[in-house]
Design a protein around this motif. Structure first.
Motif, PDB file in Angstrom:
ATOM      1  N   ARG A  19       0.823  -1.208   0.000  1.00 44.96           N
ATOM      2  CA  ARG A  19       0.000   0.000   0.000  1.00 44.96           C
ATOM      3  C   ARG A  19       0.858   1.260   0.000  1.00 44.96           C
ATOM      4  O   ARG A  19       0.619   2.199  -0.775  1.00 44.96           O
ATOM      5  N   LEU A  22       2.624   1.947  -3.230  1.00 46.41           N
ATOM      6  CA  LEU A  22       1.692   2.550  -4.189  1.00 46.41           C
ATOM      7  C   LEU A  22       1.348   3.981  -3.808  1.00 46.41           C
ATOM      8  O   LEU A  22       1.139   4.830  -4.681  1.00 46.41           O
ATOM      9  N   ILE A  52      -5.201  -0.974  -1.388  1.00 52.83           N
ATOM     10  CA  ILE A  52      -4.413  -1.411  -2.553  1.00 52.83           C
ATOM     11  C   ILE A  52      -5.301  -1.501  -3.785  1.00 52.83           C
ATOM     12  O   ILE A  52      -4.937  -1.040  -4.882  1.00 52.83           O
ATOM     13  N   LEU A  53      -6.496  -2.089  -3.620  1.00 59.34           N
ATOM     14  CA  LEU A  53      -7.431  -2.189  -4.746  1.00 59.34           C
ATOM     15  C   LEU A  53      -7.813  -0.805  -5.253  1.00 59.34           C
ATOM     16  O   LEU A  53      -7.852  -0.562  -6.473  1.00 59.34           O
ATOM     17  N   VAL A  70      -4.897   0.662  -7.234  1.00 64.40           N
ATOM     18  CA  VAL A  70      -4.743   0.027  -8.549  1.00 64.40           C
ATOM     19  C   VAL A  70      -5.802   0.544  -9.516  1.00 64.40           C
ATOM     20  O   VAL A  70      -5.507   0.869 -10.675  1.00 64.40           O
ATOM     21  N   GLU A 125      -5.022   4.242 -10.433  1.00 61.66           N
ATOM     22  CA  GLU A 125      -3.862   4.356 -11.318  1.00 61.66           C
ATOM     23  C   GLU A 125      -4.156   3.808 -12.714  1.00 61.66           C
ATOM     24  O   GLU A 125      -3.687   4.348 -13.720  1.00 61.66           O
ATOM     25  N   ALA A 126      -4.935   2.722 -12.778  1.00 60.93           N
ATOM     26  CA  ALA A 126      -5.159   2.063 -14.061  1.00 60.93           C
ATOM     27  C   ALA A 126      -6.285   2.688 -14.878  1.00 60.93           C
ATOM     28  O   ALA A 126      -6.204   2.766 -16.106  1.00 60.93           O
TER      29      ALA A 126
END
Length: 506
Positions: A24, A27, A167-168, A171, A174-175
């Motif tokens: 985490r 990121l 974290i999800l 992601v 960012e994606a």
């Protein structure tokens, strides 16, 4: 459940949570960097994350376990329901106050962040992230009840939800989205509160599933026992989370230095991996055992248990602290230097990490020794020891900050950890609850010899290793671990009988 199984379950859950926390924070660094927005987000995230880590590591256990363990099962279940109800109402009221007064709280958390609207961002992120405090505190109370029954699975796995959810969210952001830094941080703050709600649901399901019931809900009743529990809750939280409170005070000082809050946050997250493991094991396993021995009047057994626990804790924390000091620069670069996190930020984080890691063994000693004070209900002594450490942290950080910047502030935290450990040891000795024995001195000396051998090996390997990347850092870590293991067996810091003793029933 055998000691080895319960230890492994709690330990693996704690390690998994810290590993997810690493991911985490890596990121975080990539998405937010170490500039004004990152400082604002991490300053706001510091308070709810502080509460989450204190209660997640069993910060309320010292107040709950000794009191409830003295009650009959039905009465204990009713009192547990009262505790959950009263704490829930109090936390909802506190959250309302924070939502209204977030601007003032932002100034308290980061008085140095007052330029270009940064303080307004701290207030916004505080409003979005603070509701997690309600969820994780109630989940921690439920986890303490489950631990008393020997149910460790849900309490070990539920905390993974918060880091996993963040974290999800990182992601996905960012994606799938191109957002300004300030908006990214806002979504992350909101995601943390949602993840805390999911954690509470998991613990609640485990409580409702367990038979006989651990919680019996009714209209909360005010009683002398409930008053004592509530009065004990605050000093228990402060004493259990002493190191995190030292860091919070240091972050307020660091806010006057550019990127100081971010560097201190990322460095402290690395240092907290071994410290968090010791805290979780102490609160979940050592504290209930010491409470049983104290009720039975086995004071000599308490001292012996503390010494053996100290041996095990220093066997882990001494090499961890030495390795973090030696590998601070490559570790900081490999973990964080990407995206918005620049090389200068990695260098600053490494210096702070090295300074913080000097205090790791002292923080571990205080974590272990505090369990005896908690077990016998001496929360005032534990609170006073934490205050001693906090005062030393603030004074040393301010004094060292001017010549050394954030690195001096981190050294101040290490000095505070030293003072805290000394104050806890003094309090235990005064109450006749702890006396270091010869076996402890011999084991610590042998451990120190093994750590010295590992440190010399790591320094030599770093001179021969090219600029560290992920592969070379992994090789250094694994090589250092192997060298330490060999040296520990060679010096007698670890013996074959130690492995056999782990399989005995708790």
């Amino acid at each position: 459940m055998s000691l080895i199984r319960s230890s492994l379950l709690v330990g693996l859950g704690s390690v998994a949570s810290r590993v997810l926390g690493f991911v985490r924070d890596v990121l975080f660094a990539q998405a937010l960097g170490a500039g004004p927005v990152a400082d604002a987000f991490l300053a706001a995230f510091r308070l709810p994350n502080l509460v989450r880590r204190i209660v997640g590591e069993g910060g309320l256990n010292p107040a709950l376990i000794p009191a409830l363990s003295r009650q009959e099962p039905e009465e204990a279940a009713a009192i547990a329901g009262d505790v959950l109800g009263i704490f829930g109402l109090a936390l909802l009221a506190l959250t309302g106050v924070v939502e209204i007064g977030a601007g003032l709280l932002a100034f308290i958390l980061a008085p140095g962040l007052h330029d270009d609207g940064t303080l307004a961002l701290v207030a916004l992120y505080t409003r979005l992230s603070f509701p997690i405090v309600v969820c994780v505190t109630l989940a921690s109370i439920g986890a303490a009840l489950l631990n008393m029954r020997g149910r460790f699975a849900a309490t070990a796995l539920a905390p993974l939800v918060v880091n996993g959810g963040l974290i999800l969210a990182l992601v996905v952001i960012e994606a799938g989205f191109t957002l300004p830094l300030a908006e990214r941080a806002a979504w992350l703050a909101a995601a943390s509160s949602l993840a805390g709600l999911i954690q509470l649901c998991i613990v609640t399901a485990a409580l409702l599933h367990d038979r006989p019931r651990l919680v019996s809900f009714r209209a909360p009743r005010w009683s002398p026992l409930m008053k004592n529990l509530l009065l004990a809750g605050f000093p228990a939280l402060v004493a259990s989370g002493a190191v995190q409170i030292f860091i919070l005070a240091a972050s307020q000082i660091a806010s006057f230095w550019p990127s100081g809050v971010s560097w201190l946050y990322y460095a402290e997250r690395v240092m907290q991996l071994p410290l968090g493991l010791m805290a979780a094991l102490g609160a979940s396993l050592l504290l209930p055992e010491l409470a049983r021995r104290y009720r039975a009047g086995e004071l000599q057994a308490i001292a012996a248990a503390q010494n053996r626990a100290l041996e095990a804790a220093l066997l882990l924390s001494l090499p961890a602290g030495a390795a973090l000091v030696i590998l601070a620069r490559p570790m900081s670069a490999v973990l964080f230097e990407r995206g918005a996190f620049e090389s200068a930020d990695a260098e600053g984080t490494a210096m702070v990490l090295a300074a913080l890691s000097l205090g790791l063994p002292f923080a571990t000693v205080a974590k272990v020794l505090s369990q005896s004070l908690f077990a016998c209900g001496s929360l005032r002594a534990a609170l006073m020891a934490a205050i001693v450490g906090l005062v030393l942290t603030v004074v040393a950080s301010v004094f060292l900050a001017f010549p050394l910047g954030p690195t001096g502030i981190a050294l101040g935290v290490s000095i505070g950890c030293l003072g805290h450990a000394g104050a806890v040891a003094f309090g235990l000795h005064r109450f006749g609850l702890w006396q270091p024995d010869r076996a402890l001195a011999v084991r610590v000396a042998r451990t120190a010899a093994a750590v010295l051998a590992m440190s010399l090996g790591l320094l030599a390997a770093m001179r021969l290793t090219p600029q560290a990347g992920a592969a070379s850092l992994a090789a250094l870590c694994l090589g250092g671990l192997a060298l330490y293991a060999l040296a520990a067996f060679a010096t007698g810091a670890v013996t074959r009988s130690d492995w056999a003793s782990l399989t005995k029933n708790a």
